[in-house]
Design an enzyme around this catalytic site. Structure first.
Site, PDB file in Angstrom:
ATOM      1  CE  LYS A 177      -5.385  -1.868   1.435  1.00 57.11           C
ATOM      2  NZ  LYS A 177      -4.043  -2.453   1.507  1.00 57.11           N
ATOM      3  CB  THR A 194      -0.924   0.015   1.223  1.00 63.86           C
ATOM      4  OG1 THR A 194      -1.753  -1.150   1.197  1.00 63.86           O
ATOM      5  CG2 THR A 194      -1.814   1.260   1.199  1.00 63.86           C
ATOM      6  CE  LYS A 199       1.795   1.775   5.118  1.00 65.97           C
ATOM      7  NZ  LYS A 199       1.448   0.836   3.997  1.00 65.97           N
TER       8      LYS A 199
END
Length: 322
Positions: free
Chosen positions: A188, A113, A263
């Protein structure tokens, strides 16, 4: 195949696969490819993780270049954007990246990611070298990596994503070809934004039900078949003794750390800012994750945000001194 369709694919013929990043996600994912008959050459900077992967049949090699040089396909599973850039494109001081080492006909997939700018930079660098690259982030966490039920979101050129869809099948419960370059990572980030917002909702709902005297199991059963249903509610319900997979049963030992949640959410908020959007609920979730990290709980599960629902900072299932 049309964009957005779920691909029903058979596993590809045996291939030589290079794998960089054999951590809690990458290790089980690589193991599934071994089980499917592929030869997997793996590398991780953490010797312990590499040794664990070796026990599943991954052939561990001493550096990233050795893992990818002769590979038909390469997977990366890395913690942050800067790691993907460094490993794939190369770093300061002339450090070579995967794109400088792989064969020209190899397929490279980044399951990490990352932020949209990093994904774009990787696509551009791969294209400049004539290498096929797919942004291939996954959803499902460790709980999906271990049984091979992850959701893959693939972005890239049509031929590359088509080949990628077949290759990831042994690790996947669902495979989506989302669109062109960066489409996978875009999906995502939007998905994880929703995940972390609904995590706040399930935390507040669970504590309100408790405060009003409801049996937590009964309320959970009601909510999961009603309009309050969500993945965090079913998987991370933040009350001990209700859901077997809940970190609340284990003093919030991490299945998805607060640092990783912070994050991922930071990348989604950055994308929203660039798009001119007001992601107010996402900012609230970010504030809660940041508080957990500041208090020293960054390596505990992100569902510990439930402790901020109570004004005293306490929540069932969490003992800060344990």
């Amino acid at each position: 195949m049309r964009h957005g369709a779920v691909r029903d694919v058979e596993e590809d013929a045996m291939a030589v696969i290079g794998w960089i990043g054999l951590g809690h996600m990458g290790g089980p994912m690589a193991a599934h490819l071994v089980e499917a008959g592929h030869e997997v050459m793996g590398f991780d900077v953490d010797a312990g993780m590499a040794e664990r992967a070796a026990g599943t049949g991954v052939r561990v090699v001493p550096d990233a270049a050795a893992a990818v040089r002769d590979a038909d396909a390469v997977f990366t599973s890395l913690p942050r954007s800067e790691h993907s850039r460094d490993v794939l494109i190369g770093g300061a001081g002339g450090r070579v990246g995967v794109f400088d080492v792989v064969r020209p006909d190899a397929l490279v997939l980044d399951t990490s990611t990352v932020d949209v700018a990093t994904s774009r930079a990787c696509h551009d660098a791969a294209e400049a070298r004539g290498i096929r690259f797919v942004d291939a982030p996954v959803s499902g966490g460790i709980a999906g990596a271990q049984p091979g039920t992850l959701t893959f979101m693939l972005g890239g050129e049509e031929a590359a994503t088509g080949d990628a869809a077949g290759l990831v099948t042994p690790m996947a419960g669902h495979v989506f070809v989302v669109g062109g370059p960066t489409a996978g990572i875009a999906a995502k980030l939007a998905n994880n934004l929703m995940l972390f917002i609904t995590l706040q909702a399930s935390s507040e709902g669970a504590r309100l039900a408790e405060a009003l005297g409801l049996d937590p199991t009964v309320f959970h059963d009601i909510a999961t078949v009603s309009s309050g249903d969500s993945w965090p509610l079913r998987t991370w319900y933040p009350v001990p003794g209700v859901v077997p997979t809940s970190p609340a049963n284990r003093n919030f030992d991490a299945t998805f750390t607060t640092r990783l949640a912070e994050k991922d959410l930071s990348y989604a908020l950055e994308a929203g800012e660039a798009a001119g959007l007001d992601l107010a609920a996402g900012r609230l979730a970010m504030e809660r994750f940041s508080r957990l990290i500041e208090e020293g709980y960054g390596d505990l599960d992100c569902s510990l945000v439930v402790k901020y629902v109570g004004r005293d900072g306490r929540t069932p299932g969490f003992d800060p001194d344990a």
